[in-house]
Motif scaffolding. Structure first.
Motif, PDB file in Angstrom:
ATOM      1  N   MET A   1       0.839  -1.195   0.000  1.00 14.48           N
ATOM      2  CA  MET A   1       0.000   0.000   0.000  1.00 14.48           C
ATOM      3  C   MET A   1       0.874   1.245   0.000  1.00 14.48           C
ATOM      4  SD  MET A   1      -2.960   1.130   2.729  1.00 14.48           S
ATOM      5  CE  MET A   1      -1.804   1.104   4.105  1.00 14.48           C
ATOM      6  N   SER A   2       0.632   2.156  -0.925  1.00 15.24           N
ATOM      7  CA  SER A   2       1.414   3.382  -1.021  1.00 15.24           C
ATOM      8  C   SER A   2       1.155   4.279   0.177  1.00 15.24           C
ATOM      9  CB  SER A   2       1.050   4.133  -2.305  1.00 15.24           C
ATOM     10  OG  SER A   2       1.650   5.413  -2.306  1.00 15.24           O
ATOM     11  N   GLU A   3       2.216   4.850   0.740  1.00 13.03           N
ATOM     12  CA  GLU A   3       2.068   5.781   1.852  1.00 13.03           C
ATOM     13  C   GLU A   3       1.423   7.087   1.411  1.00 13.03           C
ATOM     14  OE1 GLU A   3       2.477   5.520   5.206  1.00 13.03           O
ATOM     15  OE2 GLU A   3       2.593   3.409   4.662  1.00 13.03           O
ATOM     16  N   LEU A   4       1.354   7.324   0.103  1.00 14.86           N
ATOM     17  CA  LEU A   4       0.738   8.559  -0.380  1.00 14.86           C
ATOM     18  C   LEU A   4      -0.722   8.654   0.038  1.00 14.86           C
ATOM     19  CD1 LEU A   4       2.211   8.832  -3.988  1.00 14.86           C
ATOM     20  CD2 LEU A   4       2.747  10.288  -2.025  1.00 14.86           C
ATOM     21  N   ILE A   5      -1.415   7.528   0.146  1.00 15.59           N
ATOM     22  CA  ILE A   5      -2.841   7.596   0.470  1.00 15.59           C
ATOM     23  C   ILE A   5      -3.077   8.032   1.909  1.00 15.59           C
ATOM     24  CG2 ILE A   5      -3.425   5.836  -1.258  1.00 15.59           C
ATOM     25  CD1 ILE A   5      -3.905   3.918   1.141  1.00 15.59           C
TER      26      ILE A   5
END
Length: 507
Positions: A1-5
């Motif tokens: 899961m991307s930390e951007l979210i």
């Protein structure tokens, strides 16, 4: 899961402006998240993946070319499906508008596009915004990311669930009696109903025109302020749009977080303080803890009384159905939307087609309110019901005016309970209506309101919310007090509230 979210909109804005990430990367991360979890959450009715990536690429190109861009350019947003969007389906959660693609944008949507936000898609909602649980959508219920067996609030449960599930950092909502604030409360997010007329209603599919108000939804007070700034402003296409009185809500949020609220008077509304036993113990415990933090920060807590608030729910459920029955009369099968012919009739009349279409196209809750509203407006009953409700509305406005003479902002729990189980109240409409008992007065008076998380209730570990109310056109007070309280609460929690979200199990 991307930390951007997991980044806030303000943080994403900084990363985008510095060139550390591209709008395409941020958008793709959120589209990936939607693909990963929305089969369980069902926050979206339509995901505009290709369009969103094209919008993001255009922002990246403009930024590289040195074009001056707004603070939220390139930040993704989810749009409630009650707002018309050119080229994208707009259904208002109803079969009556299934497949309808508007030829124009709502003013709010146009402003989002002008600010270069990236539209991820359209979010689920109770049909024509009638409900407190998003179970009345014709396209299936949305689930609360904290517990998938529970409701995400309504009518804007799709937007609130998208935020809590980290499918979008920002979302739009509409609030007729609490449909921004109550979903925010039960999902642990932030939602604001601006002053009536501060955000254009042009292009919103109307429920009750004197009560409807579009507003911003996010995971932090500052993010909500940044979106509020984009959405608000005078609109000549809306005859109820304010021509002045647009305070700097972003500056107010920043000031609240850094300068505090010492000296402000916070009014606790006696009639909304849970004395009748209808409020969950854990909700009240978190509310009282919030008051203690405000006192510690130098605010003065006073009690105010608004006696007419006890009649607000009854007045609302006469005014809203009356206006709804009028607004929904245009869905007649003659001009656009669904058309169903009566079974077994070879050459049906217009009246027969209209009756068959409305029977097939409207859900039970919509039919219930149309019938109630038509009755309240009928000859011989208008003065006894609708007229009397409008008199109560005047009393509520007077009580607000008196209360704001004693306090700078007013506070109450946002919702009497945490999120209830899906299906628990579907057979008991009155019990469902009572979820909005604390939020309805603001709509009847046109004053602004905010809900922000106050913590987790002891009984079930689910989010509770605290509601802030300010005088008309003093929306900045909400953001100043809200940001200050948010800072105090985050410090007491030891980190961001949604980091405790049980959605971790959905990685």
């Amino acid at each position: 899961m991307s930390e951007l979210i997991r980044r806030t909109a303000a943080e994403l804005s900084g990363l985008l402006s510095s060139g550390e990430v591209s709008a395409v990367e941020v958008t793709q991360a959120h589209l990936d998240r939607i693909a990963q979890v929305d089969g369980d959450v069902h926050a979206f009715l339509h995901v505009a993946g290709e369009q969103a990536l094209a919008e993001a690429a255009a922002v990246d190109t403009a930024r590289k070319a040195g074009e001056q861009l707004g603070a939220l350019a390139g930040v993704p947003i989810a749009v409630k499906d009650v707002m018309t969007t050119q080229g994208l389906p707009t259904t208002a959660g109803s079969k009556m508008l299934e497949g309808w693609i508007p030829p124009y944008d709502a003013t709010v949507v146009r402003r989002l596009k002008e600010a270069r936000l990236v539209t991820l898609g359209k979010t689920n909602m109770d049909e024509f915004a009638m409900g407190s649980s998003t179970e009345h959508s014709a396209y299936g219920a949305t689930h609360n990311p904290w517990d998938l067996d529970r409701i995400p609030g309504g009518s804007g449960g799709g937007s609130s669930a998208a935020l809590a599930a980290f499918e979008a950092p920002l979302a739009t909502g509409t609030d007729t009696g609490g449909s921004i604030r109550q979903p925010a409360s039960v999902t642990g997010t932030v939602g604001v109903k601006p002053t009536y007329g501060a955000v254009s209603r042009y292009g919103l599919i109307a429920l009750a025109s004197s009560l409807d108000q579009a507003g911003p939804c996010a995971r932090t007070v500052l993010d909500t302020a940044l979106l509020h700034e984009v959405m608000a402003g005078h609109d000549p296409l809306d005859s109820t749009s304010l021509t002045d009185g647009y305070p700097d809500v972003v500056a107010a949020a920043k000031a609240g977080a850094t300068e505090g609220i010492a000296g402000l008077k916070i009014g606790v509304i006696r009639e909304l303080h849970g004395g009748d036993g209808g409020y969950q113990a854990g909700v009240m415990a978190r509310f009282d803890e919030s008051l203690a933090l405000l006192t510690k920060a130098g605010a003065e807590i006073v009690e105010v009384s608004c006696p007419s608030f006890t009649a607000a729910l009854a007045a609302y459920y006469l005014i809203l159905p009356s206006e709804a029955s009028s607004n929904l009369a245009k869905f007649d099968a003659m001009r656009y939307g669904l058309r169903v012919g009566p079974a077994g009739v070879e050459a049906p009349s217009a009246e027969q087609v209209m009756a068959a279409t409305r029977a097939a196209g409207f859900g039970d809750e919509v039919k219930r309110r149309i019938i109630l509203g038509t009755y309240a407006l009928s000859s011989g009953y208008y003065d006894a019901y609708y007229g009397s409700a409008q008199k109560v509305r005047t009393l509520i406005q007077r009580d607000f005016a008196a209360a704001f003479g004693q306090a700078d902002v007013l506070v109450s729990p946002t919702s009497p309970t945490t999120a209830f189980k899906l299906g628990a109240k579907l057979d008991d409409p009155l019990s469902m209506y009572l979820q909005d008992v604390a939020t309805i007065p603001a709509n009847l008076a046109g004053v602004p309101g905010m809900s922000l998380p106050s913590g987790l209730a002891d009984e079930d570990g689910l989010p509770a919310g605290i509601q802030l109310l300010a005088p008309a056109q003093a929306d900045d007070r909400l953001y100043r007090v809200g940001a200050a309280l948010e800072s105090l609460l985050v410090e007491s929690w030891g980190g961001p509230f949604l980091a405790k979200n049980t959605l971790e199990a959905m990685k």
